[in-house]
Design a protein around this motif. Structure first.
Motif, mmCIF file in Angstrom:
data_model
loop_
_atom_site.group_PDB
_atom_site.id
_atom_site.type_symbol
_atom_site.label_atom_id
_atom_site.label_comp_id
_atom_site.label_asym_id
_atom_site.label_seq_id
_atom_site.Cartn_x
_atom_site.Cartn_y
_atom_site.Cartn_z
ATOM 1 N N VAL A 32 -18.376 -29.759 -40.097
ATOM 2 C CA VAL A 32 -19.703 -29.255 -40.469
ATOM 3 C C VAL A 32 -19.943 -27.883 -39.849
ATOM 4 C CG1 VAL A 32 -22.190 -29.643 -40.179
ATOM 5 C CG2 VAL A 32 -20.699 -31.521 -40.893
ATOM 6 N N LEU A 33 -19.585 -27.728 -38.592
ATOM 7 C CA LEU A 33 -19.768 -26.443 -37.916
ATOM 8 C C LEU A 33 -18.938 -25.352 -38.587
ATOM 9 C CD1 LEU A 33 -20.944 -24.858 -35.520
ATOM 10 C CD2 LEU A 33 -18.889 -25.493 -34.245
ATOM 11 N N VAL A 36 -20.559 -24.290 -41.865
ATOM 12 C CA VAL A 36 -21.730 -23.434 -41.655
ATOM 13 C C VAL A 36 -21.293 -22.015 -41.297
ATOM 14 C CG1 VAL A 36 -23.691 -23.034 -40.104
ATOM 15 C CG2 VAL A 36 -23.284 -25.306 -41.055
ATOM 16 N N ALA A 39 -19.823 -20.313 -44.436
ATOM 17 C CA ALA A 39 -20.854 -19.929 -45.394
ATOM 18 C C ALA A 39 -21.617 -18.695 -44.908
ATOM 19 C CB ALA A 39 -21.819 -21.089 -45.619
ATOM 20 N N ALA A 40 -21.910 -18.639 -43.617
ATOM 21 C CA ALA A 40 -22.629 -17.485 -43.071
ATOM 22 C C ALA A 40 -21.787 -16.212 -43.167
ATOM 23 C CB ALA A 40 -23.016 -17.754 -41.614
#
Length: 56
Positions: A32-33, A36, A39-40
């Motif tokens: 998950v990290l 994220v 995506a950023a």
């Protein structure tokens, strides 16, 4: 949608319990990290490239 029978609910509950137990929560949190962060970075790079394209 028709309601589930007792056999179907029992099967579903057993499946959920066995899958729940097999998760490695450390890997899930890491995944998950990384999603994220990816995506950023993707968003920021696309904004940067879009800004450079508009200046020309």
């Amino acid at each position: 949608m028709r309601p589930l029978s007792n056999v179907q609910l029992g099967t579903l509950g057993g499946t959920v319990c066995s899958v729940w137990n097999s998760f490695d929560w450390g890997n899930l949190a890491h995944t998950v990290l990384m999603a994220v962060v990816g995506a950023a970075v993707s968003y920021l790079v696309s904004r940067l490239l879009d800004g450079r394209r508009r200046r020309r």
